[in-house]
Write an enzyme that holds these catalytic residues in place. Structure first.
Site, PDB file in Angstrom:
ATOM      1  CG  ASP A   1      -5.833  -3.704   3.576  1.00 12.23           C
ATOM      2  OD1 ASP A   1      -6.284  -3.202   2.375  1.00 12.23           O
ATOM      3  OD2 ASP A   1      -4.736  -3.561   3.954  1.00 12.23           O
TER       4      ASP A   1
ATOM      5  NE  ARG B   1      -3.308  -1.554  -6.360  1.00 12.52           N
ATOM      6  CZ  ARG B   1      -2.903  -1.819  -5.060  1.00 12.52           C
ATOM      7  NH1 ARG B   1      -1.890  -2.609  -4.789  1.00 12.52           N
ATOM      8  NH2 ARG B   1      -3.270  -0.993  -3.937  1.00 12.52           N
TER       9      ARG B   1
HETATM   10  C1  S3P Z   1      -1.269   0.120   3.221  1.00 11.09           C
HETATM   11  C2  S3P Z   1      -2.264   1.104   3.215  1.00 11.09           C
HETATM   12  C3  S3P Z   1      -3.523   0.932   2.440  1.00 11.09           C
HETATM   13  C4  S3P Z   1      -3.754  -0.881   2.499  1.00 11.09           C
HETATM   14  C5  S3P Z   1      -2.477  -1.373   1.896  1.00 11.09           C
HETATM   15  C6  S3P Z   1      -1.381  -1.154   3.062  1.00 11.09           C
HETATM   16  C7  S3P Z   1      -0.027   0.550   3.875  1.00 11.09           C
HETATM   17  O1  S3P Z   1      -3.485   1.178   1.262  1.00 11.09           O
HETATM   18  O2  S3P Z   1      -4.897  -1.082   1.510  1.00 11.09           O
HETATM   19  O3  S3P Z   1      -2.934  -2.857   1.948  1.00 11.09           O
HETATM   20  O4  S3P Z   1       1.044  -0.227   4.050  1.00 11.09           O
HETATM   21  O5  S3P Z   1       0.079   1.894   4.042  1.00 11.09           O
HETATM   22  P1  S3P Z   1      -3.753   2.757   0.448  1.00 11.09           P
HETATM   23  O6  S3P Z   1      -2.971   3.720   1.322  1.00 11.09           O
HETATM   24  O7  S3P Z   1      -3.544   2.784  -0.762  1.00 11.09           O
HETATM   25  O8  S3P Z   1      -5.306   2.823   1.055  1.00 11.09           O
END
Ligand code: S3P
Length: 427
Positions: free
Chosen positions: A312, A121
């Site tokens: 999510d 990723r």
């Molecule tokens: C999260 C932010 C989201 C989410 C992840 C948890 C967080 O990701 O999809 O499960 O804890 O800030 P992204 O910030 O990459 O969109």
């Protein structure tokens, strides 16, 4: 292989594990606080345990006098110590990215690694943290990440994508910057747990329109947090109870931060029957109980601006839409391609194998809904916890049940998921 048989209804009262992202944020901030902090109702799961292991490796003392009460001895704002071996973030993007923001302002050289999924990723935080003065190396933008901390300069950073993890990494680095505020500009608001937590600790952070500004901290005071249930862990139950006629399910003590509850708004316009009651607040986060009854649904469209508020939950939305009369569409969700799996591919392939009429696009999916149970069959989680839970809900609402390969992936966020689902299932 785990098999989930068709269910008639979900009935009862449950609570779900604590907000994963608050457990992780709490652990990371406690590690640089001055003194001992306490995280109550800490939800153990692979991703939150990765946060505890990381701060322990960096020299913070972690104790758990009783199950779910985690005490962390903070080392002060710049007191983290480079461990002899790389810090393993496991599957947890939040740990890798947020911790990078903190390490950028520490003395020494730190290496962060992750599992196979995390290693594929994009790191993303390397770009702003370099602008702030840290030396950051990656494997062509992917983990492992090596960080040499520095005296950080404040920056103004426009987020290239709506990402709470990227935003949070820059804000945390801003706490450690030399002088002047660090500004992060969002295009579309994403979850704001970091902002709420920093403010609840008395740190200086303001928001004006789409600009968030954080000032360097002199110190972080030790704190105690009561962590409510995770809306994303409640979501599989909300979806299953909505789809199974005769359901009446209450989910208690859920964090209903509006940056996380897009699924409730989407369900509202589809015809869902969810009551949010007993509203209260805990450490700056809104908390409530949810009551879900089954309801017939109509198709809807989700566009880019709404995506971060249910990013999510989009896999579960696809299943909901398969039972909603009409054609539903999700657009502007290209972020799904860089989650624990490429969720545009994995959701489309798994639901299609179960009899759902779904097709993928570059930035989302299109679903033809009919209010009859999908056939069921077999699907694989591909190691993705949200896919494993999607398979379980699909099994409950299917005609023939669903067999889930690698269902243990639920342990990334929700180790007791299958047992809890079984406890409220009526057949
Ligand atoms: C999260 C932010 C989201 C989410 C992840 C948890 C967080 O990701 O999809 O499960 O804890 O800030 P992204 O910030 O990459 O969109």
């Amino acid at each position: 292989m785990t098999r989930v048989e068709p269910a008639a209804a979900l009935v009862g009262d449950i609570a779900v594990p604590a907000v994963k992202g608050i457990c992780q944020r709490g652990a990371l901030l406690a590690a640089i606080a001055d003194g001992e902090s306490e995280l109550r109702n800490f939800g153990h799961a692979a991703d939150t345990d990765s946060a505890l292991a990381a701060v322990a490796a960096l020299g913070a003392e972690v104790a758990e006098p009783e199950l779910g009460t985690v005490r962390i001895g903070g080392r002060g704002l710049r007191g983290l110590v480079p461990p002899a071996t790389p810090i393993d973030c496991g599957n947890a993007g939040t740990v890798l990215r947020l911790l990078s923001g903190i390490l950028a302002g520490q003395d020494g050289r730190f290496e962060l690694v992750g599992d196979e999924s995390l290693s594929s990723r994009p790191v993303r935080v390397d770009v702003p943290l370099r602008q702030m003065g840290a030396r950051v190396e990656t494997n062509e933008g992917r983990p492992p990440v090596t960080i040499e901390g520095a005296r950080l300069q404040p920056i103004r950073y426009e987020l290239p994508v709506a990402s709470a993890q990227l935003k949070s990494a820059v804000l945390l680095a801003g706490l450690l910057a030399e002088d002047g505020p660090t500004t992060v500009v969002e295009r579309t608001p994403s979850r704001d747990h970091t902002e709420r937590l920093l403010r609840s600790l008395g740190l200086q952070l303001t928001r004006a329109g789409m600009e968030i500004r954080v000032w360097p901290a002199e110190r972080i005071p030790p704190f105690s947090l009561d962590i409510p249930g995770d809306f994303s862990s409640a979501a599989p139950f909300v979806v299953a109870a909505t789809l199974l006629s005769g359901s009446n399910l209450r989910i208690h003590d859920v964090d209903v931060n509006p940056t996380r509850t897009g699924l409730l708004d989407v369900l509202g316009r589809m015809g869902g029957r969810i009551a949010v009651f007993n509203r209260r607040s805990s450490n700056g986060e809104p908390v409530a109980d949810l009551e879900v009854r089954s309801a017939p649904l109509l198709a809807t469209a989700i566009e880019a601006e709404e995506v971060p508020r249910l990013v999510d939950e989009l896999p579960l939305f696809a299943l909901l839409a398969s039972q909603a009369r009409g054609e539903s569409v999700v657009k502007g969700a290209q972020e799904l391609r860089v989650k624990e799996t490429d969720r545009i591919e994995t959701v489309t392939n798994s639901l299609r194998a179960l009899g759902v009429r779904i097709s993928a696009s570059d930035d989302g999916f299109r679903i033809r809904g009919v209010p009859t149970r999908p056939r069921g069959g077999a699907m694989a989680s591909s190691g993705d916890h949200r896919l494993a839970m999607l398979g379980a809900v699909a099994g409950a609402v299917s005609k023939e049940g669903v067999e889930i390969e690698d269902a243990e992936a639920v342990a990334v966020s929700f180790p007791g998921f299958f047992e809890l689902l079984e406890s409220v299932t009526q057949r």
